[in-house]
Design a protein around this motif. Sequence first.
Motif, short mmCIF file in Angstrom:
data_model
loop_
_atom_site.label_atom_id
_atom_site.label_comp_id
_atom_site.label_asym_id
_atom_site.label_seq_id
_atom_site.Cartn_x
_atom_site.Cartn_y
_atom_site.Cartn_z
N ALA A 1 10.95 -5.01 5.75
CA ALA A 1 10.82 -4.63 4.33
C ALA A 1 10.79 -3.12 4.17
O ALA A 1 11.44 -2.57 3.26
N ALA A 2 10.05 -2.43 5.03
CA ALA A 2 9.98 -0.96 4.94
C ALA A 2 11.33 -0.33 5.22
O ALA A 2 11.72 0.63 4.55
N THR B 1 -4.90 -7.51 3.73
CA THR B 1 -4.23 -7.39 5.02
C THR B 1 -5.14 -7.86 6.14
O THR B 1 -4.69 -8.50 7.09
N THR C 1 5.27 0.09 2.89
CA THR C 1 6.07 -0.80 2.05
C THR C 1 5.67 -0.69 0.59
O THR C 1 6.53 -0.66 -0.30
N SER D 1 7.88 -8.59 9.61
CA SER D 1 8.41 -8.69 8.25
C SER D 1 8.19 -7.40 7.48
O SER D 1 9.06 -6.97 6.71
N LEU D 2 7.04 -6.79 7.68
CA LEU D 2 6.76 -5.52 7.01
C LEU D 2 7.65 -4.40 7.52
O LEU D 2 8.04 -3.52 6.75
N LEU E 1 1.93 -0.45 7.86
CA LEU E 1 3.22 -0.95 7.38
C LEU E 1 3.13 -1.46 5.95
O LEU E 1 4.07 -1.28 5.16
N ALA E 2 2.01 -2.08 5.58
CA ALA E 2 1.84 -2.55 4.20
C ALA E 2 1.75 -1.38 3.23
O ALA E 2 2.32 -1.42 2.13
N THR F 1 -0.49 -3.40 10.83
CA THR F 1 -0.16 -4.17 9.63
C THR F 1 -0.56 -3.41 8.37
O THR F 1 0.19 -3.39 7.39
#
Length: 125
Positions: free
Chosen positions: A102-103, A82, A57, A98-99, A53-54, A50
């Motif tokens: 989005a990425a 996170t 993004t 979702s990440l 990926l954050a 997470t």
Amino acid sequence: MKATTIIEVPTDLWPIADLFFQGMGSEVNLNDEGEVALLFRSFFMLYLITVVLAIITFKLGFARKLPLIKNIVVYTVLIIGTFLLTLILGLNLPIAESLVVAALILGIYRFRLHKERSGRQQEQT
């Protein structure tokens, strides 16, 4: 006599969380060190995915360069936030999924923007 403490693990997890928590069964005995270690390892792996990926993004979505101190503050808040999101909602909501979406969308957008800019630059020369 020793009291057994058992935590129930949801069985209907989202795909990325299910990938890490699949070997656990439906409950974890907190008195068994092996099961507790597996629980912490699974949560930590979900948290790391997470965070990565954050960060991806964030880098794709915000193109402005920030000064070093602001960068440190932003990434520190991102990492803490996170952790809280993964701890509270990581097993119930598709945060990592979702990440990923989005990425991918931001990556495609950035690639097309780069391609368009290089096409314009070639036309001008």
